[in-house]
Scaffold this motif. Structure first.
Motif, PDB file in Angstrom:
ATOM      1  N   SER A  57     -10.845   1.726  -0.891  1.00  0.00           N
ATOM      2  CA  SER A  57     -10.661   1.721   0.560  1.00  0.00           C
ATOM      3  C   SER A  57      -9.469   2.592   0.957  1.00  0.00           C
ATOM      4  N   GLY A  58      -8.883   3.110   0.281  1.00  0.00           N
ATOM      5  CA  GLY A  58      -7.719   3.933   0.785  1.00  0.00           C
ATOM      6  C   GLY A  58      -6.339   3.304   1.026  1.00  0.00           C
ATOM      7  N   TYR A  59      -6.119   2.281   0.583  1.00  0.00           N
ATOM      8  CA  TYR A  59      -4.810   1.535   1.095  1.00  0.00           C
ATOM      9  C   TYR A  59      -4.246   0.947  -0.380  1.00  0.00           C
ATOM     10  N   MET A  60      -2.993   0.858  -0.362  1.00  0.00           N
ATOM     11  CA  MET A  60      -2.281   0.204  -1.231  1.00  0.00           C
ATOM     12  C   MET A  60      -1.514  -0.899  -0.316  1.00  0.00           C
ATOM     13  N   TRP A  61      -0.951  -2.017  -1.069  1.00  0.00           N
ATOM     14  CA  TRP A  61      -0.466  -3.168  -0.309  1.00  0.00           C
ATOM     15  C   TRP A  61       0.921  -3.682  -0.959  1.00  0.00           C
ATOM     16  N   PRO A  62       1.811  -2.748  -0.826  1.00  0.00           N
ATOM     17  CA  PRO A  62       3.193  -3.104  -1.442  1.00  0.00           C
ATOM     18  C   PRO A  62       3.887  -4.287  -0.603  1.00  0.00           C
ATOM     19  N   ILE A  63       4.648  -5.167  -1.491  1.00  0.00           N
ATOM     20  CA  ILE A  63       5.217  -6.400  -1.075  1.00  0.00           C
ATOM     21  C   ILE A  63       6.647  -5.667  -0.448  1.00  0.00           C
ATOM     22  N   ILE A  64       6.653  -6.116   1.050  1.00  0.00           N
ATOM     23  CA  ILE A  64       7.932  -5.773   1.773  1.00  0.00           C
ATOM     24  C   ILE A  64       8.908  -6.881   1.986  1.00  0.00           C
ATOM     25  N   GLN A 115       3.042  -8.579   2.507  1.00  0.00           N
ATOM     26  CA  GLN A 115       2.416  -7.031   2.209  1.00  0.00           C
ATOM     27  C   GLN A 115       2.055  -6.368   3.425  1.00  0.00           C
ATOM     28  N   VAL A 116       2.341  -4.904   3.513  1.00  0.00           N
ATOM     29  CA  VAL A 116       1.370  -4.313   4.563  1.00  0.00           C
ATOM     30  C   VAL A 116       0.641  -3.182   3.920  1.00  0.00           C
ATOM     31  N   ALA A 117      -0.298  -2.981   4.622  1.00  0.00           N
ATOM     32  CA  ALA A 117      -1.099  -1.837   4.123  1.00  0.00           C
ATOM     33  C   ALA A 117      -0.391  -0.312   4.250  1.00  0.00           C
ATOM     34  N   VAL A 118      -0.481   0.383   3.236  1.00  0.00           N
ATOM     35  CA  VAL A 118       0.107   1.913   3.381  1.00  0.00           C
ATOM     36  C   VAL A 118      -1.149   2.836   2.786  1.00  0.00           C
ATOM     37  N   GLY A 119      -1.402   3.869   3.784  1.00  0.00           N
ATOM     38  CA  GLY A 119      -2.403   4.822   3.439  1.00  0.00           C
ATOM     39  C   GLY A 119      -2.188   5.519   2.005  1.00  0.00           C
ATOM     40  N   ILE A 120      -2.999   5.459   1.072  1.00  0.00           N
ATOM     41  CA  ILE A 120      -2.711   6.340  -0.142  1.00  0.00           C
ATOM     42  C   ILE A 120      -2.498   7.638  -0.075  1.00  0.00           C
ATOM     43  N   GLU A 121      -3.356   8.125   0.652  1.00  0.00           N
ATOM     44  CA  GLU A 121      -3.370   9.657   1.112  1.00  0.00           C
ATOM     45  C   GLU A 121      -1.806  10.225   1.492  1.00  0.00           C
ATOM     46  N   ASP A 122      -1.768   9.466   2.936  1.00  0.00           N
ATOM     47  CA  ASP A 122      -0.531  10.003   3.449  1.00  0.00           C
ATOM     48  C   ASP A 122       0.703   9.225   3.544  1.00  0.00           C
ATOM     49  N   GLN A 123       0.616   7.990   2.632  1.00  0.00           N
ATOM     50  CA  GLN A 123       1.937   7.193   2.395  1.00  0.00           C
ATOM     51  C   GLN A 123       2.525   6.630   3.703  1.00  0.00           C
ATOM     52  N   GLU A 124       1.703   6.419   4.644  1.00  0.00           N
ATOM     53  CA  GLU A 124       2.037   5.891   6.114  1.00  0.00           C
ATOM     54  C   GLU A 124       1.729   4.516   6.077  1.00  0.00           C
ATOM     55  N   MET A 125       2.755   3.580   6.675  1.00  0.00           N
ATOM     56  CA  MET A 125       2.699   2.366   6.547  1.00  0.00           C
ATOM     57  C   MET A 125       1.613   1.942   7.748  1.00  0.00           C
ATOM     58  N   CYS A 126       0.732   1.064   7.686  1.00  0.00           N
ATOM     59  CA  CYS A 126      -0.013   0.759   8.961  1.00  0.00           C
ATOM     60  C   CYS A 126       0.637  -0.635   9.698  1.00  0.00           C
ATOM     61  N   PHE A 127       0.692  -0.372  11.023  1.00  0.00           N
ATOM     62  CA  PHE A 127       1.071  -1.380  11.886  1.00  0.00           C
ATOM     63  C   PHE A 127       0.192  -2.377  11.977  1.00  0.00           C
ATOM     64  N   VAL A 128      -1.064  -2.433  11.719  1.00  0.00           N
ATOM     65  CA  VAL A 128      -2.181  -3.050  11.875  1.00  0.00           C
ATOM     66  C   VAL A 128      -2.995  -3.177  10.631  1.00  0.00           C
TER      67      VAL A 128
END
Length: 145
Positions: A57-64, A115-128
């Motif tokens: 789906s293009g996301y990773m979910w690191p623990i924050i 955890q938050v979603a982070v885009g795999i390609e752009d490494q940007e954290m998603c706020f939603v």
């Protein structure tokens, strides 16, 4: 008054291993995260969002963030039951855990991870949380109301 949906929850029973224990024969505190991870893995598979599906789906979910309350020491070669409940999903993924003694039902540990979603390609954290994830949670709730 709107009825709250049934929580997305799972349980897994495990027996602690010798390698989980410290020299005093109790589970080393850092190894509890392995138990949480197994319960979280099964929880996400329940909504068809396994680690392979996350990557696809293009996301990773690191623990924050995480919090653990060690209530009672867990010895090695001991049957435990880990419950995992998804308590937040719109903006972040929060899973609450309780580890019980599998025989006595006594609570041994209480914890949560965020955890938050982070885009795999752009490494940007998603706020939603991404729609691909929230759609899976909502579909599960719709099918289990």
């Amino acid at each position: 008054m709107t009825e709250q949906p049934r929580p997305l929850r799972t349980e897994v029973t495990m027996v602690t291993s010798f390698q989980d224990a410290d020299p005093m024969g109790v589970v080393y505190h850092g190894n509890y995260f392995r138990f949480f991870e197994e319960a979280r893995r099964i929880l996400m598979e329940k909504i068809d969002y396994s680690y392979h599906a996350m990557m696809a789906s293009g996301y990773m979910w690191p623990i924050i963030d995480t919090r653990v309350k060690y209530v009672k020491p867990i010895p090695y070669n001991h049957a435990i039951r880990i419950s995992a409940t998804l308590t937040e999903w719109e903006n972040r993924l929060r899973v609450d855990y309780v580890i019980y003694d599998a025989k006595t039902e006594q609570r041994m540990t209480k914890a949560h991870t965020m955890q938050v979603a982070v885009g795999i390609e752009d490494q940007e954290m998603c706020f939603v949380s991404p729609k691909v994830f929230t759609d899976k949670v909502e579909a599960w709730h719709a099918g289990n109301a």
